[in-house]
Design a protein around this motif. Structure first.
Motif, PDB file in Angstrom:
ATOM      1  N   LYS A  51       0.823  -1.207   0.000  1.00 49.91           N
ATOM      2  CA  LYS A  51       0.000   0.000   0.000  1.00 49.91           C
ATOM      3  C   LYS A  51       0.859   1.261   0.000  1.00 49.91           C
ATOM      4  N   ILE A  80       0.971   4.237  -2.983  1.00 48.94           N
ATOM      5  CA  ILE A  80       0.738   5.659  -2.716  1.00 48.94           C
ATOM      6  C   ILE A  80       1.890   6.502  -3.239  1.00 48.94           C
ATOM      7  N   SER A 136      -1.020  11.498  -3.052  1.00 50.15           N
ATOM      8  CA  SER A 136      -2.128  12.441  -2.903  1.00 50.15           C
ATOM      9  C   SER A 136      -2.491  12.575  -1.417  1.00 50.15           C
ATOM     10  N   LEU A 148      -5.322  12.780   0.133  1.00 53.54           N
ATOM     11  CA  LEU A 148      -6.401  11.898   0.575  1.00 53.54           C
ATOM     12  C   LEU A 148      -5.890  10.475   0.800  1.00 53.54           C
ATOM     13  N   ALA A 149      -5.082   9.982  -0.146  1.00 50.21           N
ATOM     14  CA  ALA A 149      -4.532   8.633  -0.017  1.00 50.21           C
ATOM     15  C   ALA A 149      -3.608   8.539   1.184  1.00 50.21           C
ATOM     16  N   MET A 195      -3.776  10.360   3.937  1.00 45.75           N
ATOM     17  CA  MET A 195      -4.585  10.396   5.154  1.00 45.75           C
ATOM     18  C   MET A 195      -5.238   9.035   5.420  1.00 45.75           C
ATOM     19  N   GLU A 196      -5.734   8.406   4.364  1.00 47.07           N
ATOM     20  CA  GLU A 196      -6.351   7.078   4.524  1.00 47.07           C
ATOM     21  C   GLU A 196      -5.329   6.062   5.003  1.00 47.07           C
ATOM     22  N   PHE A 197      -4.130   6.122   4.409  1.00 45.93           N
ATOM     23  CA  PHE A 197      -3.075   5.190   4.796  1.00 45.93           C
ATOM     24  C   PHE A 197      -2.633   5.438   6.232  1.00 45.93           C
ATOM     25  N   TRP A 247      -4.404   6.785   8.660  1.00 45.77           N
ATOM     26  CA  TRP A 247      -5.460   6.347   9.568  1.00 45.77           C
ATOM     27  C   TRP A 247      -5.444   4.825   9.707  1.00 45.77           C
ATOM     28  N   GLU A 248      -5.243   4.137   8.602  1.00 46.17           N
ATOM     29  CA  GLU A 248      -5.169   2.674   8.641  1.00 46.17           C
ATOM     30  C   GLU A 248      -3.975   2.216   9.479  1.00 46.17           C
ATOM     31  N   THR A 298      -4.763   2.847  13.179  1.00 52.63           N
ATOM     32  CA  THR A 298      -5.726   1.849  13.650  1.00 52.63           C
ATOM     33  C   THR A 298      -5.041   0.507  13.870  1.00 52.63           C
TER      34      THR A 298
END
Length: 534
Positions: free
Chosen positions: A99, A103, A109, A111-112, A114-116, A118-119, A122
């Motif tokens: 992943k 990216i 990017s 958004l990508a 931030m998603e990564f 956050w993942e 978590t």
């Protein structure tokens, strides 16, 4: 009569120094390790402690990769968790790396990212949540807890990457030694020692100790980010455990900071200088040792390289292999050089592998790096491999992939002993150019040999240092005289804010008195002058 090489004397010197040092008879040591590459370090300590007559008991989960339930040099206590820790799942790091590379290739990017992020946060929270369950399983199991009390251990040896062991140690009222590089908030010094972030790079920030203004701003931001992650993501799992079993008067972070001895897997030949404390002992490279002979098959392959020599490549224990498109580029580059290549590769065989490249599932890394025909080490930048390369004086072409590997490679780059390539943008041409620079520019080899000379020039082998301090804690039932208790101070006392406020207030009062006195005198003088003028 020829002289005996210094390297061949190392095992003899180590053995003699261990025999001459003060020892303890039959100490009982409880160990909380971390699996993966961390276990390589801890297992070496355990083997040496066992050879010294100590009884070692290892706490591990039933899903451990490398920590075996049965071993001749320790007995084990196996903890079965309701759910396996995510980090122990086979494809965890492969998926994580995939992943991240996607990216980077896409341009990163927001958004990508931030998603990564956050993942990742978590996943980190789940790992520590489930790791804290080891403490729950021990403290809830009255029979096991009673057995641990009755065994009367002398101390607890812990890898604080997953630090639940400090809670159990406090319950057992035992002194603690950390075998440490990483802890909940990152690098161990940030928890125990003064750490000026003006020149000490923060974990996650790939910078040197000579930072520009912009880099210092980034360093502060990384520090704040790490602090927030530690306080709000990691520590709450252990805080709840402490409050539940040890009571509200016990602070989890104080348990970490109150450890007797920190065996820091650091050597300042490699790390940047920084402040330290008396209860920190430096054992960087303690796993390094002289090379031994290769198998006949490997030796024949190495000797077939002739005057060109050979290259070693491995990406460590966590990553089976890079994506096929990247390994194909690397293999194509290897095929264009005259050197032979021994590559630890577990994934799909690249179609571009040349006749000069030998793919293996396992390699005797230390013995290959110590071979006289080795020319370079292509590596991900893991700490164990870097110290072995420093010990044997082999320059590194780094492909950092995860975690501290980027920072490790930049430290060697700053010393002129390594060069790095970005896995996400790697091509056969860029990899070949970097490899040829390492091979043909003698400065890389010379600089690494200089680091090797500095690393080896020590009065006591780091492994002996580690064993000495573990036995010191057993002999004296701790090392509280070496430990500062500044962590118990409120922040405003630690930073002398109250003193500065007092001095400022005092200065203001004195200034007010002086100003008031001058004004009073001036007003009296003015009053005396007015009648005379009339």
């Amino acid at each position: 009569m020829g002289s005996i090489p210094a390297v061949s004397l190392l095992p003899l010197v180590l053995s003699v120094s261990l025999l001459m040092s003060p020892s303890v008879q039959g100490g009982k040591i409880l160990v909380f390790p971390v699996d993966g590459s961390h276990w390589v370090n801890m297992n070496l300590l355990i083997q040496n402690l066992h050879s010294r007559g100590h009884e070692v008991t290892v706490i591990h989960t039933s899903t451990s990769w490398y920590i075996k339930g049965n071993a001749p040099h320790y007995r084990s206590i196996t903890i079965t968790l309701p759910k396996a820790v995510d980090i122990e799942e086979e494809d965890f790091f492969i998926n994580f790396l995939g992943k991240m590379l996607e990216i980077k290739k896409a341009g990163g990017s927001p958004l990508a990212l931030m998603e990564f992020f956050w993942e990742m946060i978590t996943g980190l929270s789940k790992i520590h949540e489930q790791a804290s369950m080891v403490g729950v399983e021990i403290l809830e199991n009255k029979a096991l807890l009673q057995s641990l009390h009755e065994t009367q251990f002398d101390m607890v040896l812990i890898d604080p990457g997953l630090p639940v062991g400090v809670i159990v140690a406090h319950e057992l009222q035992l002194p603690v030694v950390f075998n440490v590089k990483w802890i909940t908030s990152g690098e161990g010094h940030f928890v125990v020692a003064p750490t000026p972030i003006s020149y000490v790079p923060v974990p996650g920030h790939a910078a040197t100790d000579k930072m520009t203004f912009v880099e210092r701003v980034q360093n502060v931001l990384f520090y704040l980010l790490n602090t927030c992650i530690d306080k709000f993501v990691v520590c709450p799992h252990y805080d709840r455990l402490v409050e539940r079993y040890l009571g509200p008067d016990v602070n989890f972070y104080h348990l970490l900071q109150g450890v007797d001895i920190w065996l820091m897997r650091v050597d300042f030949v490699f790390e940047f200088p920084r402040p330290t404390l008396p209860n920190i002992a430096y054992i960087g490279g303690f796993q390094c040792k002289p090379s031994e002979g290769l198998s006949s098959e490997l030796e024949d392959f190495v000797q077939s390289s002739g005057e060109h020599g050979f290259i070693v490549m491995t990406l460590g224990t966590l990553i089976k292999g890079l994506p096929t498109e990247i390994t194909s580029e690397i293999a194509a580059a290897f095929a264009q050089i005259p050197q032979k290549v021994i590559w630890r590769h577990l994934g799909e065989r690249p179609s571009t592998v040349g006749n000069n490249t030998l793919l293996v599932k396992w390699m005797p890394q230390n013995d290959l790096l110590g071979h006289p025909k080795v020319r370079a080490f292509v590596a991900h930048g893991g700490t164990n491999g870097i110290y072995e390369a420093i010990y044997h004086g082999v320059p590194i072409l780094g492909i950092p992939l995860l975690f501290d590997q980027f920072e490790n490679i930049i430290r060697l780059e700053a010393r002129g002993a390594a060069k790095s390539v970005d896995a996400s943008t790697l091509t056969s041409q860029s990899f070949l150019e970097a490899l040829r620079e390492i091979l043909h520019n003698p400065s890389y080899s010379n600089n690494m040999k200089r680091l090797s000379s500095l690393h080896r020039d020590t009065p006591v082998h780091p492994l002996h240092t580690a064993i000495y301090w573990i036995e010191f804690v057993i002999r004296h039932k701790g090392a509280s005289h070496l430990r500062t208790e500044s962590y118990k101070m409120p922040w405003y006392v630690y930073h002398s804010v109250d003193v500065m406020v007092f001095l400022l207030a005092l200065m203001l009062v004195l200034t007010a008195i002086v100003v008031g006195t001058v004004r009073f005198i001036c007003s009296r003088l003015c009053r005396r002058r007015k009648p005379k003028q009339e």
